[in-house]
Write a protein that holds these residues in place. Structure first.
Motif, short mmCIF file in Angstrom:
data_model
loop_
_atom_site.label_atom_id
_atom_site.label_comp_id
_atom_site.label_asym_id
_atom_site.label_seq_id
_atom_site.Cartn_x
_atom_site.Cartn_y
_atom_site.Cartn_z
N ALA A 278 0.84 -1.20 0.00
CA ALA A 278 0.00 0.00 0.00
C ALA A 278 0.87 1.25 0.00
O ALA A 278 0.58 2.23 -0.69
CB ALA A 278 -0.91 -0.01 1.23
N HIS A 279 1.95 1.21 0.78
CA HIS A 279 2.85 2.37 0.83
C HIS A 279 3.49 2.63 -0.53
O HIS A 279 3.61 3.78 -0.97
CB HIS A 279 3.93 2.12 1.87
N LEU A 280 3.88 1.54 -1.21
CA LEU A 280 4.50 1.70 -2.52
C LEU A 280 3.52 2.28 -3.53
O LEU A 280 3.88 3.13 -4.36
CB LEU A 280 5.03 0.35 -3.02
N GLN A 281 2.25 1.82 -3.48
CA GLN A 281 1.25 2.37 -4.39
C GLN A 281 1.04 3.86 -4.11
O GLN A 281 0.98 4.68 -5.03
CB GLN A 281 -0.09 1.62 -4.22
N ARG A 406 -6.71 3.43 -11.64
CA ARG A 406 -5.56 2.69 -12.16
C ARG A 406 -5.94 1.27 -12.56
O ARG A 406 -5.39 0.71 -13.52
CB ARG A 406 -4.45 2.64 -11.11
N ILE A 407 -6.90 0.67 -11.84
CA ILE A 407 -7.38 -0.66 -12.24
C ILE A 407 -8.03 -0.58 -13.62
O ILE A 407 -7.79 -1.43 -14.49
CB ILE A 407 -8.37 -1.20 -11.20
N ARG A 463 -5.34 -7.03 -8.81
CA ARG A 463 -5.85 -7.75 -7.63
C ARG A 463 -5.32 -7.09 -6.34
O ARG A 463 -6.06 -6.93 -5.37
CB ARG A 463 -5.43 -9.21 -7.68
N GLU A 464 -4.05 -6.72 -6.36
CA GLU A 464 -3.45 -6.13 -5.16
C GLU A 464 -4.12 -4.80 -4.83
O GLU A 464 -4.40 -4.51 -3.67
CB GLU A 464 -1.95 -5.92 -5.38
N ARG A 465 -4.39 -3.98 -5.85
CA ARG A 465 -5.07 -2.71 -5.61
C ARG A 465 -6.46 -2.94 -5.03
O ARG A 465 -6.89 -2.23 -4.11
CB ARG A 465 -5.16 -1.91 -6.91
N ALA A 466 -7.19 -3.92 -5.58
CA ALA A 466 -8.54 -4.19 -5.09
C ALA A 466 -8.50 -4.67 -3.63
O ALA A 466 -9.33 -4.27 -2.81
CB ALA A 466 -9.21 -5.23 -5.97
N ILE A 467 -7.52 -5.53 -3.32
CA ILE A 467 -7.39 -6.02 -1.94
C ILE A 467 -7.10 -4.87 -0.99
O ILE A 467 -7.66 -4.79 0.12
CB ILE A 467 -6.29 -7.09 -1.86
N LEU A 468 -6.25 -3.94 -1.41
CA LEU A 468 -5.93 -2.80 -0.56
C LEU A 468 -7.13 -1.90 -0.34
O LEU A 468 -7.19 -1.15 0.64
CB LEU A 468 -4.78 -2.00 -1.18
N ARG A 488 -15.23 -5.34 -7.25
CA ARG A 488 -16.23 -5.08 -6.22
C ARG A 488 -15.51 -4.56 -4.98
O ARG A 488 -14.71 -5.28 -4.37
CB ARG A 488 -17.02 -6.35 -5.90
N VAL A 489 -15.79 -3.32 -4.61
CA VAL A 489 -15.15 -2.72 -3.43
C VAL A 489 -16.22 -2.06 -2.57
O VAL A 489 -17.21 -1.51 -3.09
CB VAL A 489 -14.07 -1.69 -3.82
#
Length: 491
Positions: A278-281, A406-407, A463-468, A488-489
């Motif tokens: 998350a920090h890197l994003q 970004r997704i 996937r990582e962005r959605a999880i975050l 879905r968020v």
């Protein structure tokens, strides 16, 4: 040569003197007058402005190159972090990360881990297939002890400090010279510049990772060290995570409490990895915003001033030439070319700024930014786009809106690269608890094999962005029936 007359005028532009222009009359016998000096001054100012514009253009090119390099490294680090957090099989994961680093950041990369007595090679990648076989063969002929004073890798492991070798010295190869096969391999690899970084955790040094340039002729600089250290920190955390999990699996029933404690450590380590991702994003988006702002505030204003001054100079030159009854076309044409080049520079800067920080997203919100992105995508690729939404107002912070945007960008990139589609339908819908983003194309359809390839970093990144965001992504494809992506968020 018999000099008859000389004119020397300064090359001055924007309150700076760049040099001097000397004009000499010799065999022609001509003697320069005041009118000639005025023309010479005009030529001097025009030449100085052209030189200064060339300097500004070079600065703009350098700024663009630095921006692109920073973005590439941020994306590379994010992809490496995703890889490291995706699996507990750290030898395979480290091998994947090594291949990810090569050739963008190194001609070859080696990961060495300590077994308590020696540093053993657990992963290596080379940009050349033949050289890769040499890297794989090297551990059979040579492994360094942890106490070897001649080994650079052992020195880094013992001190815990990274080492930058802009030019690899001959003594660095001396320690393996006793082994004919090892010396042959080292000579064939021909490393010219290297960075060696320890794999440090909070309690110990696990090993080292080395990055080397060889046949590419590139050379590492001090500016490359932060990236190497951050990558090593991610790898060390992932290795420690994997090792702790393996230890937890091997404990027997009599050590249940110890297993529980180790599992808790693993969970904390996993959370650290998620937080790091998350920090890197966030850091990448902040860097994009900062770079866009600097380009707009500094370079954009400079180019605007250049354009204004070039226009004013054209008018003044035209007036002077008209007063001298001198045909203006030849002198004004380069100035017009300068103005055109400045206009092109302004357009390029605006395009870079838009890619880094879409203004629609900040000013008008996610829905408007999606509409704008689809228009840009259709204009660039020729693929028809349709957008529908039942969202009127969305009270989201900038970080969450940027992640969702970004997704969408990554999904459109995948469509353009792989789908062979002619149409893309995008919808943004609000449900009682969730916000849904759906992207569907009419292309060839993604297969299950493609969907789960380890090299599909774009899908892993989405996937990582959605999880975050506390959500999930579902991807489905049918041969000839296109591909659907559903995000879905919670909102």
């Amino acid at each position: 040569m018999h000099i008859q007359s000389v004119m020397i005028v300064p090359l001055a532009a924007r309150k700076r003197t760049l040099g001097a222009l000397t004009i000499i009359s010799a065999e022609s016998g001509r003697r320069y007058e005041a009118d000639d000096l005025e023309v010479a001054n005009i030529l001097g100012r025009r030449a100085a402005l052209a030189l200064d514009n060339a300097r500004m253009y070079e600065l703009e090119q350098q700024a663009r190159a630095q921006s692109e390099e920073a973005q590439r490294r941020a994306e590379l680090l994010a992809e490496a972090t995703t890889q490291l957090s995706a699996s507990l099989d750290y030898p395979t994961t480290l091998s994947n990360v090594s291949r990810l680093i090569v050739p963008t950041y190194a001609d070859f990369c080696i990961v060495l881990l300590s077994d308590g007595q020696r540093l053993r090679q657990v992963a290596a990648a080379h940009r050349d297939e033949q050289q890769q076989r040499l890297l794989d063969e090297l551990p059979k002929h040579y492994e360094t002890t942890l106490t070897n004073p001649l080994s650079l890798a052992s020195t880094v492991w013992r001190t815990g400090d990274a080492m930058l070798l802009r030019e690899l010295p001959a003594p660095a190869r001396a320690e393996v010279a006793r082994s004919g096969d090892a010396a042959r391999i080292v000579a064939a690899l021909a490393a010219q510049s290297s960075i060696i970084v320890p794999l440090n955790t909070s309690v110990r040094t696990l090993g080292v990772i080395s990055f080397s340039y060889a046949e590419s002729g590139r050379q590492y600089r001090e500016a490359d060290m932060p990236f190497a250290k951050e990558l090593a920190a991610c790898a060390a955390l992932a290795i420690e995570h994997a090792r702790l999990f393996k230890e937890a699996q091997t404990l027997n029933a009599e050590l249940e409490q110890r297993v529980a404690e180790r599992t808790a450590q693993l969970q904390r380590a996993n959370e650290d990895l998620r937080n790091l991702a998350a920090h890197l994003q966030t850091t990448r988006e902040q860097e994009r915003t900062n770079l866009a702002r600097e380009l707009h505030d500094e370079l954009g204003q400079i180019l605007t001033v250049i354009k204004i001054e070039a226009t004013q100079l054209s008018k003044r030159v035209a007036q002077v030439l008209e007063a001298l009854n001198y045909p203006p076309e030849q002198l004004l044409e380069p100035l017009h070319l300068i103005q055109a080049n400045v206009d092109e520079g302004v357009r390029a800067v605006r395009q870079i700024i838009t890619q880094m920080r879409p203004e629609f997203l900040e000013d008008l919100g996610l829905k408007a930014a999606i509409e704008w992105q689809l228009q840009q995508f259709q204009s660039r690729t020729g693929i028809e786009t349709q957008f529908s939404s039942n969202v009127e107002q969305l009270q989201w912070d900038q970080e969450r809106a940027t992640a969702m945007f970004r997704i969408l960008q990554e999904s459109l990139t995948n469509v353009a690269r792989h789908a062979e589609a002619t149409r893309v339908d995008v919808s943004l819908r609000r449900e009682p608890e969730y916000l849904l983003l759906e992207v569907h194309d009419n292309g060839r359809g993604i297969s299950n094999t493609e969907m789960h390839k380890s090299s599909h970093f774009g899908i892993m990144g989405m996937r990582e962005r959605a999880i975050l965001l506390g959500g999930e992504i579902q991807i489905a494809g049918a041969q000839g029936g296109g591909t659907s992506l559903l995000v879905r968020v919670p909102h």
